[in-house]
Scaffold this motif. Structure first.
Motif, short mmCIF file in Angstrom:
data_model
loop_
_atom_site.label_atom_id
_atom_site.label_comp_id
_atom_site.label_asym_id
_atom_site.label_seq_id
_atom_site.Cartn_x
_atom_site.Cartn_y
_atom_site.Cartn_z
N PRO A 203 0.80 -1.23 0.00
CA PRO A 203 0.00 0.00 0.00
C PRO A 203 0.83 1.28 0.00
O PRO A 203 0.46 2.27 -0.64
CB PRO A 203 -0.85 -0.12 1.27
N THR A 204 1.97 1.29 0.70
CA THR A 204 2.80 2.50 0.74
C THR A 204 3.38 2.79 -0.64
O THR A 204 3.37 3.94 -1.11
CB THR A 204 3.93 2.34 1.77
N ASP A 207 0.62 4.11 -2.88
CA ASP A 207 0.37 5.53 -2.61
C ASP A 207 1.45 6.40 -3.26
O ASP A 207 1.15 7.43 -3.86
CB ASP A 207 0.34 5.79 -1.11
N ASP A 208 2.70 5.99 -3.11
CA ASP A 208 3.81 6.76 -3.68
C ASP A 208 3.67 6.86 -5.20
O ASP A 208 3.94 7.91 -5.81
CB ASP A 208 5.15 6.13 -3.32
N LEU A 210 0.85 6.65 -7.04
CA LEU A 210 -0.27 7.52 -7.41
C LEU A 210 0.06 8.98 -7.17
O LEU A 210 -0.37 9.87 -7.94
CB LEU A 210 -1.52 7.11 -6.63
N ARG A 211 0.84 9.26 -6.13
CA ARG A 211 1.26 10.65 -5.89
C ARG A 211 2.28 11.09 -6.94
O ARG A 211 2.27 12.24 -7.38
CB ARG A 211 1.83 10.78 -4.48
N THR A 261 -8.55 1.62 -1.83
CA THR A 261 -8.67 2.72 -0.88
C THR A 261 -7.72 3.84 -1.27
O THR A 261 -6.50 3.64 -1.32
CB THR A 261 -8.34 2.24 0.55
N LEU A 262 -8.29 5.02 -1.57
CA LEU A 262 -7.48 6.19 -1.86
C LEU A 262 -7.28 6.96 -0.57
O LEU A 262 -8.20 7.56 -0.02
CB LEU A 262 -8.19 7.07 -2.91
N ARG A 263 -6.05 6.93 -0.06
CA ARG A 263 -5.76 7.56 1.22
C ARG A 263 -5.61 9.08 1.09
O ARG A 263 -5.44 9.61 -0.02
CB ARG A 263 -4.51 6.91 1.83
N VAL A 266 -2.97 10.82 -1.13
CA VAL A 266 -3.20 10.60 -2.56
C VAL A 266 -4.30 11.54 -3.05
O VAL A 266 -4.16 12.20 -4.10
CB VAL A 266 -3.58 9.13 -2.82
#
Length: 332
Positions: A203-204, A207-208, A210-211, A261-263, A266
């Motif tokens: 997940p980390t 997220d990285d 997508l960012r 899940t979009l945190r 993100v």
């Protein structure tokens, strides 16, 4: 073949039997040998007719320029491989080229792929042209083939090359449409694949990624749509950013076989993209694919994900789907 009834095709295929090549009653009962695979994927002009690459380059240079050709289609249906260097020479003889659809097959073990990636880097570096407007790259694969190369270091997954990605990015600086890798000022639509789009694994890193995609989108002032997707047997996922219509919010969509899940970080990154593109915030659209959605291959994944524009020629997509139906056996 495209107009034929699929059930008629299946009933014909189920009767096929060729034990010598591993097929019984329409089903494969053994994987092909590496010698069989190499024969089908043999290089065009691989063993000649030239003594060396310098002689081949001189031959290409003698060919006339053909400015009338504006589009080139190299589809996955032709398993035999053009050497990337030969394609670079070929494209150089087509000064009016505006659109390239290139659907090569991946290599099946790392040493081969490293050599090919070096050649691909040179090919993409040669594509920098003010005339080229549309580049669609689709590296096809078969999840069963690497098993035939296990004693030679066969790789189940494609190991990406940053050098190839960088060459594609540089070639894309004047493009309007790219399916493959990063671009900038003129780009309006971009589709990428990412192996990080898998359920609950990293997940980390997801997220990285997508960012990072959002950061790239900040440098694409004309971007209308960015799609990041992944697909293989049993899974499919799409993340899509759609630029806001005037006075409307941007749209973030995920569609797939599990819940993505979009945190907050993100979402914040893509909010910044929406504001850069003069949007008014964002809305999130979620679509969990029906449990009955059958994803037997990356071809099925593309069909279920409903990307906004084609990432592969439609006839090639249909061939990929049919090949997996045949491979797994057809039930009447």
């Amino acid at each position: 073949m495209c107009g034929r009834d699929q059930h008629a095709e299946q009933s014909m295929l189920v009767q096929a039997s060729d034990p010598h090549h591993g097929w019984i009653a329409g089903s494969r009962n053994s994987i092909p040998t590496k010698f069989a695979i190499e024969k089908v994927f043999e290089r065009i002009m691989g063993e000649g007719p030239f003594d060396d690459e310098e002689q081949e380059g001189q031959w290409w240079q003698q060919l006339l320029l053909v400015p009338a050709v504006t589009g080139m289609l190299l589809r996955q249906q032709n398993r035999r491989r053009w050497k990337p260097a030969a394609l670079a020479h070929m494209f150089a003889r087509l000064p009016g080229l505006q659109e390239i659809h290139y659907e090569p097959w991946r290599k099946w073990f790392h040493a081969q792929q490293q050599w090919t990636d070096r050649a691909l880097r040179l090919l993409f570096e040669s594509l920098s042209s003010d005339r080229l407007r549309r580049l669609v790259l689709f590296e096809n694969f078969d999840q069963t083939y690497p098993a035939s190369y296990m004693n030679m270091g066969g790789d189940p997954m494609r190991i990406p090359s940053s050098h190839v990605s960088r060459a594609v990015a540089n070639a894309s600086l004047t493009l309007e449409h790219l399916s493959a890798s990063f671009i900038w000022p003129n780009l309006t639509w971009l589709a990428l694949t990412s192996r990080l789009l898998v359920p609950q694994e990293r997940p980390t890193e997801l997220d990285d990624m997508l960012r990072a995609a959002a950061a790239a989108a900040m440098k694409m002032p004309n971007l209308e749509t960015m799609e990041i997707w992944n697909g293989e047997k049993g899974l499919a996922m799409l993340f899509r950013y759609q630029r806001a219509e005037q006075g409307q919010p941007a749209v973030l969509t995920w569609r797939g076989t599990w819940e993505l899940t979009l945190r907050p970080l993100v979402i914040q990154a893509w909010d910044s993209v929406a504001l850069r593109h003069r949007g008014q915030g964002h809305v999130i659209v979620k679509e969990l694919l029906n449990a009955g959605a059958c994803v037997k291959s990356h071809g099925d994944a593309i069909r279920h994900l409903k990307l906004s524009r084609p990432v592969i020629r439609p006839v090639s997509l249909r061939q990929i789907q049919m090949e997996h139906i045949i491979r797994e056996g057809v039930q009447s």
